[in-house]
Write a protein that holds these residues in place. Structure first.
Motif, mmCIF file in Angstrom:
data_model
loop_
_atom_site.group_PDB
_atom_site.id
_atom_site.type_symbol
_atom_site.label_atom_id
_atom_site.label_comp_id
_atom_site.label_asym_id
_atom_site.label_seq_id
_atom_site.Cartn_x
_atom_site.Cartn_y
_atom_site.Cartn_z
ATOM 1 N N MET A 1 4.834 4.166 4.184
ATOM 2 C CA MET A 1 3.782 4.836 3.572
ATOM 3 C C MET A 1 2.782 4.343 3.727
ATOM 4 O O MET A 1 2.029 4.673 4.104
ATOM 5 N N GLN A 2 2.897 3.002 3.723
ATOM 6 C CA GLN A 2 1.462 2.525 3.913
ATOM 7 C C GLN A 2 0.901 1.669 5.480
ATOM 8 O O GLN A 2 0.198 2.080 6.110
ATOM 9 N N CYS A 3 2.257 2.076 6.388
ATOM 10 C CA CYS A 3 1.897 2.419 8.158
ATOM 11 C C CYS A 3 1.685 3.057 8.524
ATOM 12 O O CYS A 3 0.424 3.462 9.002
ATOM 13 N N CYS A 4 2.250 4.376 7.962
ATOM 14 C CA CYS A 4 1.943 5.732 8.648
ATOM 15 C C CYS A 4 1.592 6.827 8.022
ATOM 16 O O CYS A 4 2.427 7.823 8.665
ATOM 17 N N GLY A 5 2.272 7.458 6.377
ATOM 18 C CA GLY A 5 2.297 7.990 5.481
ATOM 19 C C GLY A 5 1.398 8.884 5.325
ATOM 20 O O GLY A 5 -0.148 7.639 5.245
ATOM 21 N N ASP A 6 0.900 9.755 4.916
ATOM 22 C CA ASP A 6 0.102 10.693 4.008
ATOM 23 C C ASP A 6 0.115 11.010 3.115
ATOM 24 O O ASP A 6 2.115 11.190 2.604
ATOM 25 N N PRO A 7 -0.781 10.361 2.035
ATOM 26 C CA PRO A 7 0.348 10.632 0.509
ATOM 27 C C PRO A 7 0.786 12.020 -0.157
ATOM 28 O O PRO A 7 -0.177 13.107 0.944
ATOM 29 N N PHE A 8 1.481 12.309 -1.040
ATOM 30 C CA PHE A 8 1.767 13.371 -1.454
ATOM 31 C C PHE A 8 2.075 13.865 -2.958
ATOM 32 O O PHE A 8 1.516 12.694 -3.809
ATOM 33 N N ALA A 9 2.356 14.593 -3.172
ATOM 34 C CA ALA A 9 1.938 14.921 -5.060
ATOM 35 C C ALA A 9 3.042 15.742 -5.050
ATOM 36 O O ALA A 9 3.131 17.243 -4.597
ATOM 37 N N PRO A 10 3.418 16.111 -6.204
ATOM 38 C CA PRO A 10 4.054 17.433 -7.371
ATOM 39 C C PRO A 10 3.605 18.472 -6.818
ATOM 40 O O PRO A 10 2.379 18.278 -6.776
#
Length: 128
Positions: A12-21
């Protein structure tokens, strides 16, 4: 039918996009051996892990899978060198796991918790 997906903090820190329920995301999912997660989350939780989310496919191209995020839990644990191991590499210390529900968004940067380090997320999701 729901899936349980492991998402590494560093991915996630490298290249992830935030996500949520409630979000619908498109992730490359790699099948995992639940045994690999026993020290991290305990045997009972580990046996339910189906996939890990993978940004760095290790040479194999994984097709994206569209899933709706149902719930997200931060996983924190203590790390140390197991007794009798000579490679001096830190591993999760069994029985030290702290799980914290994510209510807003998972962005790879969890609030620090005393005595444990953030390891990643357990995500419950449904295929869309």
């Amino acid at each position: 039918m729901t899936l349980t997906i492991w998402v590494d903090d560093w991915q996630m820190q490298c290249c992830g996009d935030p996500f949520a329920p409630g979000d619908v995301v498109s992730w490359a999912l790699m099948e995992v051996d639940p045994e690999d997660y026993v020290d991290l989350v305990g045997a009972e939780r580990a046996e339910g892990i189906d996939f890990c989310e993978e940004h760095h496919g290790g040479g194999e191209e994984l097709p994206p899978v569209s899933v709706e995020v149902v719930s997200v839990v931060e996983v924190h644990c203590r790390y140390g060198v197991p007794p009798g191991v000579t490679d001096r590499v830190n591993h999760p210390v069994p029985g030290t796991t702290v799980m914290v529900p994510v209510e807003v968004a998972a962005d790879g940067w969890a609030k620090a918790r005393e005595g444990v380090a953030f390891a990643g997320y357990l995500v419950t999701a449904r295929r869309t």
